[in-house]
Motif scaffolding. Structure first.
Motif, PDB file in Angstrom:
ATOM      1  N   THR A  55       0.857  -1.289  -0.206  1.00 31.67           N
ATOM      2  CA  THR A  55       0.032   0.074   0.177  1.00 31.67           C
ATOM      3  C   THR A  55       0.842   1.156   0.036  1.00 31.67           C
ATOM      4  OG1 THR A  55      -1.730  -1.003   1.325  1.00 31.67           O
ATOM      5  CG2 THR A  55      -1.861   1.081   1.442  1.00 31.67           C
ATOM      6  N   ALA A  56       0.639   1.913  -1.058  1.00 29.24           N
ATOM      7  CA  ALA A  56       1.491   3.286  -1.094  1.00 29.24           C
ATOM      8  C   ALA A  56       0.946   4.296  -0.107  1.00 29.24           C
ATOM      9  CB  ALA A  56       1.500   3.896  -2.501  1.00 29.24           C
ATOM     10  N   ALA A  57       1.539   5.377  -0.081  1.00 31.87           N
ATOM     11  CA  ALA A  57       1.301   6.576   1.123  1.00 31.87           C
ATOM     12  C   ALA A  57       0.120   7.348   0.666  1.00 31.87           C
ATOM     13  CB  ALA A  57       2.236   7.480   1.060  1.00 31.87           C
ATOM     14  N   ASP A  58      -0.574   7.049  -0.663  1.00 32.16           N
ATOM     15  CA  ASP A  58      -1.682   7.752  -1.284  1.00 32.16           C
ATOM     16  C   ASP A  58      -2.718   6.718  -1.117  1.00 32.16           C
ATOM     17  OD1 ASP A  58      -1.050   6.022  -3.101  1.00 32.16           O
ATOM     18  OD2 ASP A  58      -1.030   7.657  -4.865  1.00 32.16           O
ATOM     19  N   GLY A  59      -2.625   5.532  -0.567  1.00 32.98           N
ATOM     20  CA  GLY A  59      -3.606   4.214  -0.587  1.00 32.98           C
ATOM     21  C   GLY A  59      -3.327   3.371  -1.644  1.00 32.98           C
ATOM     22  N   TYR A  60      -2.901   3.801  -2.872  1.00 33.58           N
ATOM     23  CA  TYR A  60      -2.889   2.999  -3.834  1.00 33.58           C
ATOM     24  C   TYR A  60      -2.251   1.454  -3.631  1.00 33.58           C
ATOM     25  CZ  TYR A  60      -1.350   0.866  -8.566  1.00 33.58           C
ATOM     26  OH  TYR A  60      -1.381   0.038  -9.705  1.00 33.58           O
ATOM     27  N   GLN A  61      -2.873   0.367  -4.006  1.00 28.29           N
ATOM     28  CA  GLN A  61      -2.609  -0.870  -3.521  1.00 28.29           C
ATOM     29  C   GLN A  61      -2.220  -1.796  -4.732  1.00 28.29           C
ATOM     30  OE1 GLN A  61      -5.850  -2.312  -1.244  1.00 28.29           O
ATOM     31  NE2 GLN A  61      -4.546  -1.875   0.626  1.00 28.29           N
TER      32      GLN A  61
END
Lengths: 254, 97
Positions: A55-61
Motif C-alpha cells: 500500500t502506497a502512502a496515497d492508498g494505492y494498492q
C-alpha cells in the motif's frame, strides 16, 4: 463495514496479516530471498503461495502472488523474488525491502501445486529461473521430513551466477539419499561445465528425468515457454497428464 | 507464480494462480476440485485450467475447447462468480489423492 466484507470476514483462514522482514538474503544479482516473520501464520504445504499486498502512502494498492520457498517446518516464511524492472511489486521486494520493513500477506493459498512427504514419489521437479522457489520448498520439506523418495531436480538457469540456492542444492545432492540435481545453463557455461548447455527439451528429459514407467509426480514451474515445452515433452515421453502439475509465471516473471 | 491483479497479462497462467481469489468464495480449495466443461465435457482439475487474469476479472478456460468454465469479477457492488460454462464441480473428500 459492508455486507460483503462481513461475509468474507467469516473466512479467517484467508486474512491479511502483517509480515515483517527479518532478514534479506542475496541469492543472485537479480534475486533475493526475504525471510519474514508473520505472527499467527498457519502452517503451509510445500508448493503453496501467498498474496503480497503493498500500500502506497496515497492508498494505492498493488497485489502479487509469490511462491513460498521455505519448508513448512521452518520457523519463518521465506519468499524468493526476482527483480522485474517494469514490475509494480517486485522492484520493491527484490531491491528495496530491508529488515524491519512491513507489508501485508495472506495465505497459504492453493492445494493443487502441492507436495507432502506423505504423498510419496518418485518426485520429478523441473524449474526455470526463480520457478525453483516452490520446488525448493518441496526439497527442503523432503529433507526435514527425512523422506527418501527418489527425487530428481532439472533446473534451467541462464548462467552459473544465476543459479538460485546453488550451494544448498549442492549440499542436498551430496547426501546419500538426497535428490539428484541436474543443472542446465542456457546462455553461458563456465569452463569444464558438465551439466546441460541448452534449454530443457525432450531429449534432455529422456536422458535425465525419471522414466515414465516409474510414474513420478512431476511439478514444473518457471516461465511460460519453459513450462509448456517441458510439459509437452513429458507427455510425448509417455508421462500421464494427471501426474504433471504446472505453474507458469506471468509474462513479466515474478 | 505471479498473478498480477493490477494489469492484464498477455499470456495465460494456470488455474492455480487464482487460488487466492477462489478462496474468498469457496470454503474448500477450489483449485483441487474437478470441473466438467459445459462445452466439451472434458474433466480437469480447476488448478490446471487456463487462466486469463487482469483488472477486469479472471477467466478460467477449458484447456481442451477454450470454453470459459469459471469467471470471477470484482465490481463496486461485490464479487461476481459466473459458472455458466461448467457442467459440474466435484470437490474431492481427499484433495491430495
Amino acid at each position: 463495514m459492508r455486507e460483503t466484507d462481513t461475509a468474507l470476514a467469516d473466512r479467517p483462514r484467508l486474512q491479511w496479516r502483517t509480515a515483517e522482514v527479518v532478514r534479506v538474503i542475496d541469492e543472485t544479482p537479480r534475486v533475493r530471498s526475504l525471510v519474514l516473520s508473520v505472527p499467527g501464520w498457519p502452517a503451509h504445504r510445500a508448493g503453496q503461495h501467498v498474496d503480497v499486498r503493498l500500500t502506497a502512502a496515497d492508498g494505492y494498492q498493488a497485489q502479487r502472488s509469490y511462491s513460498i520457498a521455505s519448508a513448512p517446518e521452518a520457523p519463518q516464511l521465506t519468499l524468493t523474488v526476482e527483480r522485474i524492472d517494469d514490475g509494480e511489486v517486485s522492484p520493491y521486494l527484490a531491491t528495496e525491502a530491508r529488515a524491519g520493513d512491513r507489508f501485508e500477506v495472506r495465505g497459504p493459498i492453493g492445494g493443487y501445486f502441492v507436495w507432502t512427504a506423505a504423498l510419496g514419489g518418485p518426485l520429478l521437479l523441473i524449474a526455470g529461473g526463480s520457478g525453483i522457489a516452490p520446488l525448493m520448498a518441496m526439497l527442503r520439506h523432503r529433507a526435514v521430513a527425512a523422506s527418501d523418495v527418489p527425487s530428481v531436480l532439472i533446473y534451467s538457469s541462464r548462467t552459473f551466477a544465476d543459479i538460485i540456492y546453488r550451494e544448498e542444492l549442492d549440499r542436498m545432492a551430496a547426501l546419500s539419499d538426497g535428490p539428484r540435481v541436474f543443472h542446465t545453463l542456457t546462455r553461458q557455461q563456465p569452463a569444464g561445465w558438465s551439466g546441460g548447455a541448452r534449454r530443457i527439451d525432450r531429449e534432455m528429459l529422456a536422458e535425465v528425468a525419471i522414466a515414465p514407467g516409474r510414474h513420478p509426480r512431476a511439478f514444473v514451474c518457471g516461465p511460460t515457454s519453459l513450462v509448456e515445452q517441458a510439459a509437452r515433452s513429458l507427455l510425448a515421453l509417455g508421462h500421464t497428464a494427471n501426474r504433471i502439475k504446472t505453474e507458469r509465471f506471468g509474462p513479466t516473471g515474478a | 507464480m505471479s498473478l498480477d491483479q493490477t494489469s492484464t497479462p498477455a499470456a495465460p497462467l494456470d488455474g492455480n494462480a487464482a487460488a487466492g481469489l477462489l478462496q474468498e468464495v469457496f470454503v474448500f480449495d477450489a483449485t483441487s476440485a474437478t470441473v466438467t466443461c459445459g462445452g466439451c465435457g472434458a474433466t480437469a482439475q480447476v488448478g490446471s485450467a487456463v487462466l486469463y487474469g487482469g483488472a477486469m476479472g479472471t477467466v478460467l478456460r477449458c484447456a481442451h475447447c477454450d470454453t470459459p468454465v469459471l469467471r470471477l469479477a470484482r465490481t463496486p457492488t461485490g464479487l461476481w462468480l459466473d459458472m455458466q460454462g461448467a457442467r459440474s464441480l466435484m470437490i474431492p473428500n481427499d484433495p491430495q489423492a
